[in-house]
Design a protein around this motif. Sequence first.
Motif, PDB file in Angstrom:
ATOM      1  N   LEU A  63       0.843  -1.190   0.000  1.00  0.00           N
ATOM      2  CA  LEU A  63       0.000   0.000   0.000  1.00  0.00           C
ATOM      3  C   LEU A  63       0.881   1.244   0.000  1.00  0.00           C
ATOM      4  O   LEU A  63       1.761   1.392   0.852  1.00  0.00           O
ATOM      5  CB  LEU A  63      -0.906   0.026   1.226  1.00  0.00           C
ATOM      6  N   TYR A  64       0.648   2.151  -0.965  1.00  0.00           N
ATOM      7  CA  TYR A  64       1.355   3.425  -1.036  1.00  0.00           C
ATOM      8  C   TYR A  64       0.360   4.527  -0.680  1.00  0.00           C
ATOM      9  O   TYR A  64      -0.573   4.795  -1.451  1.00  0.00           O
ATOM     10  CB  TYR A  64       1.897   3.669  -2.443  1.00  0.00           C
ATOM     11  N   VAL A  65       0.538   5.164   0.475  1.00  0.00           N
ATOM     12  CA  VAL A  65      -0.406   6.173   0.932  1.00  0.00           C
ATOM     13  C   VAL A  65       0.348   7.342   1.557  1.00  0.00           C
ATOM     14  O   VAL A  65       1.498   7.198   1.996  1.00  0.00           O
ATOM     15  CB  VAL A  65      -1.400   5.602   1.964  1.00  0.00           C
ATOM     16  N   ASN A  66      -0.310   8.500   1.617  1.00  0.00           N
ATOM     17  CA  ASN A  66       0.253   9.597   2.384  1.00  0.00           C
ATOM     18  C   ASN A  66      -0.334   9.581   3.793  1.00  0.00           C
ATOM     19  O   ASN A  66      -1.165   8.722   4.129  1.00  0.00           O
ATOM     20  CB  ASN A  66       0.048  10.940   1.677  1.00  0.00           C
ATOM     21  N   LEU A  67       0.094  10.529   4.624  1.00  0.00           N
ATOM     22  CA  LEU A  67      -0.300  10.504   6.027  1.00  0.00           C
ATOM     23  C   LEU A  67      -1.814  10.621   6.191  1.00  0.00           C
ATOM     24  O   LEU A  67      -2.414   9.916   7.015  1.00  0.00           O
ATOM     25  CB  LEU A  67       0.398  11.647   6.777  1.00  0.00           C
ATOM     26  N   GLU A  68      -2.448  11.490   5.411  1.00  0.00           N
ATOM     27  CA  GLU A  68      -3.895  11.659   5.500  1.00  0.00           C
ATOM     28  C   GLU A  68      -4.625  10.385   5.099  1.00  0.00           C
ATOM     29  O   GLU A  68      -5.588   9.962   5.752  1.00  0.00           O
ATOM     30  CB  GLU A  68      -4.346  12.825   4.618  1.00  0.00           C
ATOM     31  N   GLU A  69      -4.175   9.761   4.006  1.00  0.00           N
ATOM     32  CA  GLU A  69      -4.817   8.530   3.528  1.00  0.00           C
ATOM     33  C   GLU A  69      -4.640   7.395   4.529  1.00  0.00           C
ATOM     34  O   GLU A  69      -5.565   6.592   4.745  1.00  0.00           O
ATOM     35  CB  GLU A  69      -4.229   8.167   2.163  1.00  0.00           C
ATOM     36  N   ALA A  70      -3.482   7.319   5.160  1.00  0.00           N
ATOM     37  CA  ALA A  70      -3.264   6.301   6.195  1.00  0.00           C
ATOM     38  C   ALA A  70      -4.239   6.503   7.349  1.00  0.00           C
ATOM     39  O   ALA A  70      -4.790   5.528   7.890  1.00  0.00           O
ATOM     40  CB  ALA A  70      -1.824   6.371   6.697  1.00  0.00           C
TER      41      ALA A  70
END
Length: 297
Positions: A192-199
């Motif tokens: 999973l590749y996510v930014n902090l908000e998406e995490a």
Amino acid sequence: MTDTPDILCIGSVLWDVIGRSASHMRQGSDVPGRITRLPGGVALNIAMTLARFGLRPALLSAVGQDPEGHELAEACEKLGCDTRFLYRSEDLPTDRYMAVEGANGLIAAIADAHSLERAGSRILRPLSDGTLGTPQTPFTGSVALDGNLKETLLDEIVRDAAFAKADMRIAPASPGKAERLMPFLRAGRGVLYVNLEEAGLLCQDSFKSAPEAAAKLIERGAARAVVTNGGDAACDATADGLVAERPPEVLVTRVTGAGDTFMAAHIVAELRGAARAEALSLALDAAAAYVSGDIAS
């Protein structure tokens, strides 16, 4: 089966319409700037970066038979992407994305990926009809998948035998679609590749750092999570531990497509044998070069 591409990029292939201004902006701002139209979409942004690194990516998406679609498919080929497997609909228009960026970052964006959503599983036919694989002889290469697909289709992909042996790399299309990746979190499939908000959206929590968020994603069931946090440290987490690194400090001139560039560069590094720490460093360098304008869009 036909000649197998180096990697499949599944998801949005559309026109990006981006307005950029050197001014700080807020709601209601009316400022001078530049408006561009470029081939884009998460899957295509990843594919274009992969092509720049010397790979031959193939696109699985929906592109209309309208003039915009023909122009887009031709542009994709010129950019080094294999378009043979695109679903070319006569009834659905080519999708579009529109964003406004100021000196203070992304101001607003609208993604019109309705044609991709309506095409549904038809974009995946090459993986089951023998063109690229079948459920009995599944595709064994790498797959970059984006969250512009409906959650029901993403849930089917998790359980689909045609994907059983693929190296799955998954990213949301935007924070608003982050929760569509829940099937992969629940199944413990893929990277999973996510930014902090998406995490935070996936974990129904808030985090102060990428290592904190990545560790929580692993706790929640992710097989592997790569979390970015703008100019702060990024983190690659597995059950075996965390690897974290800060990106280079650069002058940011654009943001749309930065996450896709990071993901593509990370995939390339690992396909070429880089260890986790080296792959993270190389991906951060590539994303920094992109946002600074040193890499052409």
